[in-house]
Write an enzyme that holds these catalytic residues in place. Structure first.
Site, PDB file in Angstrom:
ATOM      1  N   HIS A   1     -21.265 -77.166 -65.188  1.00 59.56           N
ATOM      2  CA  HIS A   1     -22.582 -76.622 -64.837  1.00 59.56           C
ATOM      3  C   HIS A   1     -22.656 -76.297 -63.339  1.00 59.56           C
ATOM      4  O   HIS A   1     -23.674 -76.547 -62.700  1.00 59.56           O
ATOM      5  CB  HIS A   1     -23.694 -77.620 -65.226  1.00 59.56           C
ATOM      6  CG  HIS A   1     -24.888 -76.970 -65.864  1.00 59.56           C
ATOM      7  ND1 HIS A   1     -26.028 -76.680 -65.168  1.00 59.56           N
ATOM      8  CD2 HIS A   1     -25.110 -76.558 -67.122  1.00 59.56           C
ATOM      9  CE1 HIS A   1     -26.915 -76.125 -65.989  1.00 59.56           C
ATOM     10  NE2 HIS A   1     -26.374 -76.028 -67.177  1.00 59.56           N
TER      11      HIS A   1
ATOM     12  N   TYR B   1     -26.065 -83.079 -66.756  1.00 60.83           N
ATOM     13  CA  TYR B   1     -25.268 -82.310 -65.795  1.00 60.83           C
ATOM     14  C   TYR B   1     -25.213 -83.027 -64.453  1.00 60.83           C
ATOM     15  O   TYR B   1     -26.234 -83.449 -63.934  1.00 60.83           O
ATOM     16  CB  TYR B   1     -25.840 -80.905 -65.612  1.00 60.83           C
ATOM     17  CG  TYR B   1     -25.970 -80.172 -66.920  1.00 60.83           C
ATOM     18  CD1 TYR B   1     -24.861 -80.025 -67.756  1.00 60.83           C
ATOM     19  CD2 TYR B   1     -27.182 -79.642 -67.327  1.00 60.83           C
ATOM     20  CE1 TYR B   1     -24.969 -79.371 -68.965  1.00 60.83           C
ATOM     21  CE2 TYR B   1     -27.295 -78.983 -68.538  1.00 60.83           C
ATOM     22  CZ  TYR B   1     -26.193 -78.855 -69.355  1.00 60.83           C
ATOM     23  OH  TYR B   1     -26.309 -78.210 -70.548  1.00 60.83           O
TER      24      TYR B   1
HETATM   25 CO    CO Z   1     -23.653 -74.320 -70.012  1.00 65.97          CO
END
Ligand code: CO
Length: 400
Positions: free
Chosen positions: A208, A158
């Site tokens: 995210h 992320y």
């Molecule tokens: Co997710």
């Protein structure tokens, strides 16, 4: 119906695959009859365990197992203060276990009580992560060869962690990432993956909540040519007003919701047609009772389900997801990160995945069990997750 009461609410903490799981076993006055539920809030497992042991267990012992809705409603307000992730997860453990018990009593797989099958199996999506576009594409090809038709592509996790960043002297430790660099890296990565696999596989991506709202809008527009199945969490739950702007600017399908706790957070997004997929972590909203209502509400607004299903959902939680997947007309896709062998040993009866589809076994209830002796061999340790201490290049704290 013969009265059957709750005689014990047992909390089982176990980490067979290194991820801390919280599983609840509800025992009853009927010999051999019990149910299992998922209460996994992996980062705060001990708090959920304490809520169950000291608060829910004394509240529930002696109550009738048949009254799932009443138990859910009274558990939600019995502490007066409500809507928090700790209590919601604790309540979920009990709620899912009571559905398991009800279906065992009916001698049916749980999806039968939910109205029966709408499909034979649930299509799952897997995660492909790599440090470079080439590495991501390689992983996508490998998953495609294993039969998966839906694949999430991330580069460096992320926010694209692992890039070289320039931070000020004395910057505090943390999981650093650069939102702008991350946002710019995504379209070329998808471009490369499409150039390798074409359009024969569905691709997904998870922001995210790593971007500023206007950056998220920009990225959602920039990835349009790659026709994502969905773009996940472009905005944080605290920024929901921005979904209107996002929707007006892009046709990229939007998935949202793993951090939602309460219906007031998601209700406007669904009712205004601002998202395409609902992604809640079922234990985080309180279990199957609220999730069934959510699924039905989403159906009326043509929003499809994509329940959160990474490694910090226990196999019991995955089984609960699957019974909803099979019985919801508006099922979209199921996230799944694999069941390592050791998990399958601790949880006999795990759903099976073949050729990209997840199948239930046909046992009554959720169809899954736990080997408590084996589970005890994998205790949960009290370490804190490093990835949730996210920081921007200058050291500012950020959303993980
Ligand atoms: Co997710």
């Amino acid at each position: 119906m013969k009265p059957i009461t709750i005689t014990n609410v047992k909390t089982i903490l176990t980490a067979p695959a290194g991820i801390r799981l919280v599983v609840v076993k509800v025992e009853t006055s009927e010999p051999e009859l019990y149910g299992l539920g998922c209460a996994t809030f992996t980062q705060r497992h001990q708090v959920v365990a304490a809520a169950l042991e000291h608060h829910l267990k004394p509240f529930l012992i002696g109550k009738e197992v048949h009254r799932i809705e009443d138990i859910f409603q009274t558990s939600m307000v019995n502490g007066y203060w409500r809507n928090g992730p700790v209590l919601n997860n604790a309540i979920s453990g009990v709620d899912i276990a009571l559905w398991d018990i009800k279906a065992k009593l009916a001698n049916m797989p749980l999806y039968e009580l939910f109205g029966g099958r709408c499909r034979e199996a649930a299509a799952v999506y897997r995660h492909a992560d790599g440090a470079t576009p080439e590495a991501v594409a390689e992983n996508v090809v490998a998953l495609k060869e294993q039969g998966y038709q839906y694949i999430r592509c991330q580069m460096g996790g992320y926010g694209g962690r692992g890039q070289t960043l320039r931070s000020p002297e004395g910057a505090l430790p943390g999981a650093y990432y650069d939102p702008m660099r991350y946002a710019r890296s995504v379209p070329p990565m998808l471009e490369h993956v499409r150039s390798v696999v074409g359009f024969e596989v569905e691709l997904l991506h998870d922001i995210h909540e790593r971007l500023q709202p206007s950056q998220a809008v920009q990225l959602a527009k920039a990835v349009e040519p790659y026709q994502l199945f969905f773009l996940e969490d472009p905005l944080a739950p605290e920024q929901t007003e921005w979904f209107r702007i996002l929707r007006n600017q892009t046709s990229t399908p939007i998935a949202m919701g793993e951090l939602f706790n309460n219906q007031r957070e998601w209700f406007p997004l669904v009712a205004e047609g601002l998202i395409d997929f609902m992604r809640v972590h079922i234990s985080q909203i309180g279990g199957l009772t609220p999730a069934r209502k959510m699924a039905a509400f989403c159906e009326l607004y043509s929003v499809r389900t994509a329940w959160h299903g990474p490694g910090d959902v226990s196999p019991v939680g995955h089984a609960a997801n699957l019974h909803l997947d099979l019985s919801s007309p508006n099922f979209g896709i199921q996230e799944w990160s694999g069941f390592p062998e050791v998990l399958q040993e601790v949880f006999p009866g795990c759903p099976e995945v073949r050729d990209g589809y997840m199948y239930p076994n046909e046992r009554p209830g959720l169809g899954i069990d736990i080997d408590e002796e084996l589970a005890a061999k994998y205790p949960c340790e009290d370490f804190l997750d490093a990835w949730t201490v996210a920081r921007l290049p200058d050291g500012t704290s950020a959303r993980p």
